[in-house]
Enzyme design. Structure first.
Site, short mmCIF file in Angstrom:
data_model
loop_
_atom_site.label_atom_id
_atom_site.label_comp_id
_atom_site.label_asym_id
_atom_site.label_seq_id
_atom_site.Cartn_x
_atom_site.Cartn_y
_atom_site.Cartn_z
N HIS A 5 0.85 -1.19 0.00
CA HIS A 5 0.00 0.00 0.00
C HIS A 5 0.88 1.23 0.00
O HIS A 5 1.86 1.31 0.75
CB HIS A 5 -0.92 0.02 1.23
CG HIS A 5 -1.75 1.27 1.29
ND1 HIS A 5 -2.92 1.39 0.57
CD2 HIS A 5 -1.59 2.45 1.94
CE1 HIS A 5 -3.43 2.60 0.79
NE2 HIS A 5 -2.65 3.24 1.62
N ASP A 28 -15.59 1.93 7.18
CA ASP A 28 -14.54 2.84 6.71
C ASP A 28 -15.05 3.72 5.58
O ASP A 28 -14.80 4.93 5.55
CB ASP A 28 -13.32 2.06 6.23
CG ASP A 28 -12.35 2.99 5.52
OD1 ASP A 28 -11.83 3.89 6.18
OD2 ASP A 28 -12.15 2.84 4.30
N ARG A 75 -15.59 12.19 7.04
CA ARG A 75 -14.36 12.91 7.39
C ARG A 75 -14.00 13.90 6.30
O ARG A 75 -13.53 15.02 6.58
CB ARG A 75 -13.20 11.93 7.60
CG ARG A 75 -13.31 11.14 8.92
CD ARG A 75 -12.33 9.98 8.94
NE ARG A 75 -10.96 10.44 8.76
CZ ARG A 75 -9.99 9.74 8.19
NH1 ARG A 75 -10.23 8.52 7.73
NH2 ARG A 75 -8.79 10.24 8.05
N SER A 78 -8.25 3.68 8.63
CA SER A 78 -8.90 3.64 7.33
C SER A 78 -8.11 2.76 6.36
O SER A 78 -8.66 1.88 5.70
CB SER A 78 -9.02 5.07 6.77
OG SER A 78 -9.57 5.04 5.48
N LYS A 129 -9.23 -1.86 5.56
CA LYS A 129 -9.45 -2.46 4.25
C LYS A 129 -8.41 -3.54 3.98
O LYS A 129 -8.72 -4.63 3.49
CB LYS A 129 -9.38 -1.39 3.16
CG LYS A 129 -10.62 -0.52 3.11
CD LYS A 129 -10.45 0.66 2.18
CE LYS A 129 -9.50 1.69 2.74
NZ LYS A 129 -9.62 3.02 2.14
#
Lengths: 436, 436
Positions: free
Chosen positions: A84, A163, A170, A185, A189
């Site tokens: 990620h 999320d 947000r 967040s 996932k």
């Protein structure tokens, strides 16, 4: 006795730690609708000011993960490792990385996002490939991870729905910039993907969410600790985002550039970041004893064509034209190519990478709002980068545009985004350090 | 260019001052529905942490005032002065004060609230009078202020609707305890009443919202400054709420006790607070040169029966039985009176006044939720107060209850709420100081 929602908000507001049960209650209530949106945003703002302990962040991450389906990939014998990135401009690493790592025997189940604001998104880049679909069922996703070695899809409604809802709130309540909320967040996932481990690319610089190495380090430390608290292997690399990564910005241009890596070509900085992250993935995936061995394996997978073969298989399995891996002509191209020329002679000292991203968004390469549509063909190809010498009139970049007007606007933005002057540019390491 | 709502929230979050235009835009958007509840609560939480400057608080107060009707009482020749208390246990001052002040020639337009949590509300006390209605139109309210000299009604939907909506959200998002939000909430309604001036009773102690004189002083200073910033005369008095005010708690019991004052009877502490506040109102109303003269006028209005006469006229005009002013038998009475007896010999050192309020709520004298119904008859009559000597078995208070079970529960709560021991109780001045 369970506390009321206002009591939980007040506890966070007053700096008291919440228990895992408190946090699970809050998130479960939010998903059921017992905790109202207006309570969740007050809570998020209290978290913005008070932060969260590592234990609280783990609890929030797991509660959000458990708000939906947790994919079970345990029937796949290979280790499952994902990557990620915290996002940047020109960051097309995943597109080359996933097939390279998969070719070395580590499964890469990748659930990615779309671009929003100045940063691009992997899904948008993939969709530049004619026919490619990122909307597969979880069952099909599991099949492809098993049979092809990698699959890249978008977040479905089944995965971490808490999320998705919290992030939307947000975004309109000035509560995005909170490390525990960002960490929860991202990881809720990723922890729902069925992975064994996660390698993180945490970017710093003008095009990154975290502007300084210190901020990036803090985020990386939090991400690594919370991922481990959630039972996953995790390491993070801090990499620079004070200039676009590689030479291209824009969806088709970036995908073409990423696939170049699979043929042993492409820009050095993109290759280096890809090898760094990939090596960690192979070690984590227990197919390489150390990073040196892992690098050699990745390079071999490129050299023997196995990485490109995985890429073709993935593209084909997801409905895309597999020739895209080898032939740039498969991609849509912009009708106009206009040079962005240097207005002075000297050194290219700085690129306001955020501004470059926004210039791309304005041309249609990205989204200002989630409802905006993408033009896959448009973008930039940089001829020069930070530290390079330029003379007046040199092409710093080529603008691939839909029309003259958008090209002119992009050039105006780029003009303000680059700084040319005397002396040398600040030396910023491409890969700063490993965390975890 | 107007900023977006997330930008305004972010500005407050980051400690930047908002302009009057920013705040007006936010509140107008909230009333129209363009600013969502979940944005308003995130903003409220940011205000909780960052506070507001006096200028911002004035802007918020005026924006909330202007969200609805602003009553115009300019055709009434008398000066219009109201009193507001920050709330406590046994605080029935308004019921005697308004007729006394009106009898001296100052109009008292009073828009009051209901009890919630441990504190009582003027409207609930008035409704203990058979037939009394607090739901008058603004037109009728204006008539009674002009013709009777005072009128006491509830907040209508027309007055400061932004406050009503914001308060309901704050109540469930742990954003009540913020001085600028409290100040704006109180004053937006008061500034919509058409008054020239406002006298504030800011309470401190175990039964008050502000536990310490320092906190009460800070709130009083803010209230006075913002009311003046909104163009009104204003002074505040800090008065103690470390024990019930007067001897009674409960709606009928308190109304009866307040009306005693109009006949020259009643407890000393209640009379002293009433005279202190009333004297400021007469000076502010320009019918008395100083507070000494004003006190004499108030006592004269009691002695000559003119205060009681105004009270009867007000009660009658609002549909109530005017004999209530003179005859306690008009009020509903509880079927049961049970003594709460001292369990030890010594000095009554402390009363947890908040706990006394909660004991009353549990019997039905108040509300835990806005939807709870009130039992006007139940409550407590204290025989002893802080500082008094007690012997084991002495009745400290009488519990007026609906049934044995609720009486027993109340006695259990009262037992925990009072502290009897050796030595002397801490001396706390009834009226600590004037602010403004």
């Amino acid at each position: 006795m369970a506390r009321t929602t206002p009591e939980l908000i007040a506890a966070k507001r007053d700096g008291h730690a919440l228990s895992s049960d408190d946090i699970a209650q809050l998130i479960a209530g939010f998903v059921r609708g017992d905790v109202a949106d207006y309570q969740m945003t007050a809570f998020a703002m209290a978290v913005f000011f008070r932060g969260m302990s590592p234990e609280e962040t783990v609890a929030l991450t797991l509660a959000m993960r458990d708000s939906g389906t947790v994919v079970d990939l345990s029937d796949i014998p290979a280790r499952k490792v994902d990557k990620h990135s915290t996002g940047g401009v020109g960051d097309k690493v995943s597109l080359a990385l996933a097939p390279m790592v998969a070719a070395c025997g580590v499964a890469v189940p990748m659930i990615s996002g779309r671009g929003l604001g100045h940063t691009g998104g992997t899904l948008d880049k993939l969709e530049a490939i004619p026919g490619f679909s990122v909307d597969l069922s979880i069952a099909r996703f599991r099949e492809l991870v098993r049979d092809v070695g990698t699959c890249m899809i978008g977040q479905t409604a089944e995965l971490a729905p808490a999320d998705k809802r919290l992030y939307a709130l947000r975004d309109v309540t000035a509560t995005v910039e909170s490390i525990p909320l960002i960490v929860a967040s991202i990881l809720s996932k990723k922890l729902a993907e069925g992975i064994d481990g996660l390698v993180l690319d945490v970017k710093f610089g003008s095009g990154a969410f975290m502007k300084t190495p210190e901020q990036a380090r803090a985020l990386a430390r939090n991400l690594v600790d919370v991922a481990r608290g959630g039972g996953k292997d995790c390491v993070a690399w801090l990499t620079r985002m004070d200039r676009p990564l590689g030479r291209t910005v824009g969806n088709a241009l970036e995908t073409i550039e990423a696939f170049e890596l699979l043929h042993g070509r492409g820009p050095d900085d993109l290759r280096e970041v890809t090898l760094t992250l990939g090596a960690s993935m192979l070690v984590m995936g227990r197919v390489a004893a150390d990073e040196a061995v892992a690098r050699a394996m990745l390079l071999a997978a490129v050299a023997d064509g196995s990485a490109a073969k995985v890429a073709r298989a993935m593209v084909a399995a997801q409905g895309g034209d597999p020739r895209a891996v080898d032939d740039p002509a498969v991609f849509p191209a912009a009708p106009l190519r206009v040079p962005f020329r240097a207005a002075a002679t000297g050194t290219l000292l700085t690129i306001d990478t955020h501004a470059v991203g926004i210039a791309g968004v304005e041309m249609g390469a990205g989204r200002a709002r989630t409802t905006d549509t993408i033009d896959p063909a448009v973008g930039f190809v940089f001829e020069r980068n930070v530290g390079d010498k330029v003379s007046t009139g040199d092409a710093i970049a080529w603008v691939h545009a839909r029309d003259e007007a958008s090209a002119a606007r992009a050039i105006e933005r780029l003009t303000r985004a680059v700084g040319v002057g005397e002396g040398a540019a600040e030396e910023v390491p491409l890969v700063l350090e490993r965390v975890g």
